[in-house]
Motif scaffolding. Structure first.
Motif, PDB file in Angstrom:
ATOM      1  N   ALA A   1       6.166   3.718 -13.324  1.00 55.24           N
ATOM      2  CA  ALA A   1       6.253   2.263 -13.494  1.00 55.24           C
ATOM      3  C   ALA A   1       5.014   1.740 -14.216  1.00 55.24           C
ATOM      4  CB  ALA A   1       6.401   1.585 -12.136  1.00 55.24           C
ATOM      5  N   LEU A   2       3.858   2.282 -13.905  1.00 54.81           N
ATOM      6  CA  LEU A   2       2.621   1.862 -14.557  1.00 54.81           C
ATOM      7  C   LEU A   2       2.610   2.244 -16.027  1.00 54.81           C
ATOM      8  CD1 LEU A   2       0.155   2.826 -11.707  1.00 54.81           C
ATOM      9  CD2 LEU A   2       0.411   0.539 -12.674  1.00 54.81           C
ATOM     10  N   ILE A   3       3.090   3.444 -16.320  1.00 57.97           N
ATOM     11  CA  ILE A   3       3.154   3.892 -17.720  1.00 57.97           C
ATOM     12  C   ILE A   3       4.106   3.003 -18.512  1.00 57.97           C
ATOM     13  CG2 ILE A   3       3.905   5.773 -19.225  1.00 57.97           C
ATOM     14  CD1 ILE A   3       2.879   7.715 -17.056  1.00 57.97           C
ATOM     15  N   GLU A   4       5.251   2.685 -17.907  1.00 60.82           N
ATOM     16  CA  GLU A   4       6.226   1.822 -18.578  1.00 60.82           C
ATOM     17  C   GLU A   4       5.638   0.431 -18.805  1.00 60.82           C
ATOM     18  OE1 GLU A   4      10.658  -0.072 -17.720  1.00 60.82           O
ATOM     19  OE2 GLU A   4      10.053   1.773 -16.699  1.00 60.82           O
ATOM     20  N   ALA A   5       4.933  -0.096 -17.800  1.00 57.91           N
ATOM     21  CA  ALA A   5       4.328  -1.422 -17.931  1.00 57.91           C
ATOM     22  C   ALA A   5       3.252  -1.422 -19.006  1.00 57.91           C
ATOM     23  CB  ALA A   5       3.728  -1.853 -16.591  1.00 57.91           C
TER      24      ALA A   5
ATOM     25  N   LEU B   1      -0.337  -2.556  -2.273  1.00 57.03           N
ATOM     26  CA  LEU B   1       1.098  -2.354  -2.070  1.00 57.03           C
ATOM     27  C   LEU B   1       1.331  -1.971  -0.616  1.00 57.03           C
ATOM     28  CD1 LEU B   1       2.044  -0.312  -5.282  1.00 57.03           C
ATOM     29  CD2 LEU B   1       1.901  -2.787  -4.975  1.00 57.03           C
ATOM     30  N   SER B   2       2.221  -2.709   0.046  1.00 53.42           N
ATOM     31  CA  SER B   2       2.447  -2.498   1.475  1.00 53.42           C
ATOM     32  C   SER B   2       3.905  -2.736   1.821  1.00 53.42           C
ATOM     33  CB  SER B   2       1.559  -3.452   2.279  1.00 53.42           C
ATOM     34  OG  SER B   2       1.857  -3.397   3.664  1.00 53.42           O
ATOM     35  N   ARG B   3       4.365  -2.084   2.867  1.00 49.41           N
ATOM     36  CA  ARG B   3       5.734  -2.299   3.339  1.00 49.41           C
ATOM     37  C   ARG B   3       5.871  -3.625   4.101  1.00 49.41           C
ATOM     38  NH1 ARG B   3       9.500   1.477   2.961  1.00 49.41           N
ATOM     39  NH2 ARG B   3       8.977   3.663   2.616  1.00 49.41           N
ATOM     40  N   ARG B   4       4.767  -4.146   4.583  1.00 52.37           N
ATOM     41  CA  ARG B   4       4.823  -5.365   5.406  1.00 52.37           C
ATOM     42  C   ARG B   4       3.660  -6.284   5.053  1.00 52.37           C
ATOM     43  NH1 ARG B   4       2.848  -1.206   8.442  1.00 52.37           N
ATOM     44  NH2 ARG B   4       0.873  -1.545   9.541  1.00 52.37           N
ATOM     45  N   PRO B   5       3.765  -7.572   5.385  1.00 54.28           N
ATOM     46  CA  PRO B   5       2.656  -8.495   5.124  1.00 54.28           C
ATOM     47  C   PRO B   5       1.389  -8.053   5.860  1.00 54.28           C
ATOM     48  CG  PRO B   5       4.662  -9.688   5.671  1.00 54.28           C
ATOM     49  CD  PRO B   5       4.942  -8.249   5.972  1.00 54.28           C
ATOM     50  N   LEU B   6       0.248  -8.292   5.259  1.00 56.80           N
ATOM     51  CA  LEU B   6      -1.029  -7.918   5.858  1.00 56.80           C
ATOM     52  C   LEU B   6      -1.940  -9.154   5.871  1.00 56.80           C
ATOM     53  CD1 LEU B   6      -1.537  -4.549   3.919  1.00 56.80           C
ATOM     54  CD2 LEU B   6      -0.719  -4.813   6.275  1.00 56.80           C
ATOM     55  N   PRO B   7      -1.650 -10.132   6.732  1.00 57.83           N
ATOM     56  CA  PRO B   7      -2.418 -11.384   6.720  1.00 57.83           C
ATOM     57  C   PRO B   7      -3.903 -11.191   6.966  1.00 57.83           C
ATOM     58  CG  PRO B   7      -1.023 -11.222   8.680  1.00 57.83           C
ATOM     59  CD  PRO B   7      -0.599 -10.127   7.762  1.00 57.83           C
ATOM     60  N   ASN B   8      -4.271 -10.274   7.828  1.00 57.14           N
ATOM     61  CA  ASN B   8      -5.690 -10.047   8.113  1.00 57.14           C
ATOM     62  C   ASN B   8      -6.431  -9.515   6.891  1.00 57.14           C
ATOM     63  OD1 ASN B   8      -5.334 -10.878  10.746  1.00 57.14           O
ATOM     64  ND2 ASN B   8      -4.994  -8.807  11.514  1.00 57.14           N
TER      65      ASN B   8
ATOM     66  N   TYR C   1      10.561  -0.313  -8.628  1.00 52.84           N
ATOM     67  CA  TYR C   1       9.640  -1.371  -9.027  1.00 52.84           C
ATOM     68  C   TYR C   1      10.360  -2.302 -10.010  1.00 52.84           C
ATOM     69  CZ  TYR C   1       5.945   1.279  -6.805  1.00 52.84           C
ATOM     70  OH  TYR C   1       5.174   1.928  -5.875  1.00 52.84           O
ATOM     71  N   PRO C   2      10.796  -3.461  -9.533  1.00 50.63           N
ATOM     72  CA  PRO C   2      11.513  -4.401 -10.414  1.00 50.63           C
ATOM     73  C   PRO C   2      10.612  -4.910 -11.530  1.00 50.63           C
ATOM     74  CG  PRO C   2      11.083  -5.374  -8.257  1.00 50.63           C
ATOM     75  CD  PRO C   2      10.690  -3.954  -8.158  1.00 50.63           C
ATOM     76  N   ASP C   3      11.231  -5.415 -12.579  1.00 47.06           N
ATOM     77  CA  ASP C   3      10.482  -5.877 -13.750  1.00 47.06           C
ATOM     78  C   ASP C   3       9.466  -6.960 -13.390  1.00 47.06           C
ATOM     79  OD1 ASP C   3      11.816  -4.120 -15.365  1.00 47.06           O
ATOM     80  OD2 ASP C   3      13.327  -5.578 -16.020  1.00 47.06           O
ATOM     81  N   ALA C   4       9.834  -7.833 -12.457  1.00 48.70           N
ATOM     82  CA  ALA C   4       8.915  -8.905 -12.063  1.00 48.70           C
ATOM     83  C   ALA C   4       7.629  -8.339 -11.472  1.00 48.70           C
ATOM     84  CB  ALA C   4       9.590  -9.834 -11.052  1.00 48.70           C
ATOM     85  N   LEU C   5       7.759  -7.231 -10.749  1.00 46.91           N
ATOM     86  CA  LEU C   5       6.583  -6.601 -10.168  1.00 46.91           C
ATOM     87  C   LEU C   5       5.781  -5.847 -11.223  1.00 46.91           C
ATOM     88  CD1 LEU C   5       4.782  -5.785  -7.875  1.00 46.91           C
ATOM     89  CD2 LEU C   5       6.450  -4.057  -7.189  1.00 46.91           C
ATOM     90  N   LYS C   6       6.476  -5.219 -12.150  1.00 51.26           N
ATOM     91  CA  LYS C   6       5.775  -4.478 -13.202  1.00 51.26           C
ATOM     92  C   LYS C   6       4.864  -5.386 -14.018  1.00 51.26           C
ATOM     93  CE  LYS C   6       9.327  -0.916 -13.787  1.00 51.26           C
ATOM     94  NZ  LYS C   6      10.402  -0.406 -14.678  1.00 51.26           N
ATOM     95  N   SER C   7       5.236  -6.653 -14.110  1.00 44.98           N
ATOM     96  CA  SER C   7       4.394  -7.586 -14.857  1.00 44.98           C
ATOM     97  C   SER C   7       3.030  -7.750 -14.193  1.00 44.98           C
ATOM     98  CB  SER C   7       5.087  -8.951 -14.973  1.00 44.98           C
ATOM     99  OG  SER C   7       5.230  -9.561 -13.696  1.00 44.98           O
TER     100      SER C   7
END
Length: 238
Positions: free
Chosen positions: A103-107, A32-39, A58-64
């Motif tokens: 969010a993890l508990i809910e998922a 999980l990051s605030r910005r892309p980490l290509p390296n 944490y939106p539902d799509a991410l919880k999946s």
């Protein structure tokens, strides 16, 4: 098994990532990051970087994505030497990890409706030797950060007490040194309040994978475990 890691751009998080990638039992790693980490994304096919604009949502799509997560290695936040900016301590140190935990508990509850066996989630929180859980205790130095980290410890442990599918492990490490620091080994051990970053990372990954049997792991135990694991790695690599 699937694991979550935060703080990979930080001093400790980078080393945890390296140790995690050396463990064959970790088959999937969500970063999980605030910005892309290509390296980092290109390091290993097991890595998936999820760019998260807001660590308080944490939106539902991410919880999946959290289905099957075994453990979280939380390395995001401040330290005694690099404190969280004033006024941000509660949000970063307390609310960020708590929001992910919930969010993890809910998922996991959603997953339980579809599968017979649900993995118990283990949440490893890096705190510090000098964090204070007693919010009324008078402190002279770095009181905001120390109390915020202590409050995060308390809240996560309370969450674990209420949830049968969530385990909180508080990592009470001391002052974290570079792995090639010139401080003599004897002095590091004598201080009892210092640990090399590779020792901490190795210990954390092992605890995430294998469990601890304890709710709070202190610096001496972390050093002992980390030193042993690193020695075993060196012997295997010979």
């Amino acid at each position: 098994m699937k694991y979550i890691l935060t703080g990979t751009s930080g001093f400790v998080g980078k080393e945890i990532l390296a140790q995690a990638l050396s463990n064959p039992l970790i088959t999937s790693l969500l970063i999980l990051s605030r910005r892309p980490l290509p390296n980092i994304s290109s390091l290993d096919p097991r890595i998936k970087v999820i760019v998260l604009e807001n660590f308080l949502s944490y939106p539902d799509a991410l919880k999946s994505e959290f289905t099957g997560v075994k453990a979280v290695l939380w390395a995001l936040g401040g330290s005694n030497t690099n404190p969280t900016p004033k006024g941000k301590c509660d949000e970063v140190e307390v609310q960020y990890p708590l929001t992910l935990a919930r969010a993890l508990i809910e998922a996991s509850k959603t997953s339980a409706e579809h599968v017979c066996h649900v993995v118990k989630i283990r949440f490893l929180l890096i705190s510090g030797t000098f964090s204070v859980r007693d919010q009324e205790k008078p402190l002279w130095l770095l009181k905001e950060g120390r109390k915020a980290r202590g409050l995060a410890e308390t809240r996560l442990l309370e969450l674990a007490e209420k949830s049968g599918n969530f385990e909180a492990v508080v990592i009470k490490c001391g002052y974290v040194l570079k792995k090639d620091n010139v401080v003599p080994e004897l002095l590091v051990g004598f201080s009892k309040q210092a640990i090399r970053v590779d020792e901490l990372a190795a210990a954390m990954v092992e605890l995430a994978v294998m469990g601890s049997g304890s709710k709070t792991i202190r610096n001496a135990e972390l050093r002992s475990l980390g030193k042993r694991l690193l020695k075993e790695q060196m012997e295997r690599d010979k």
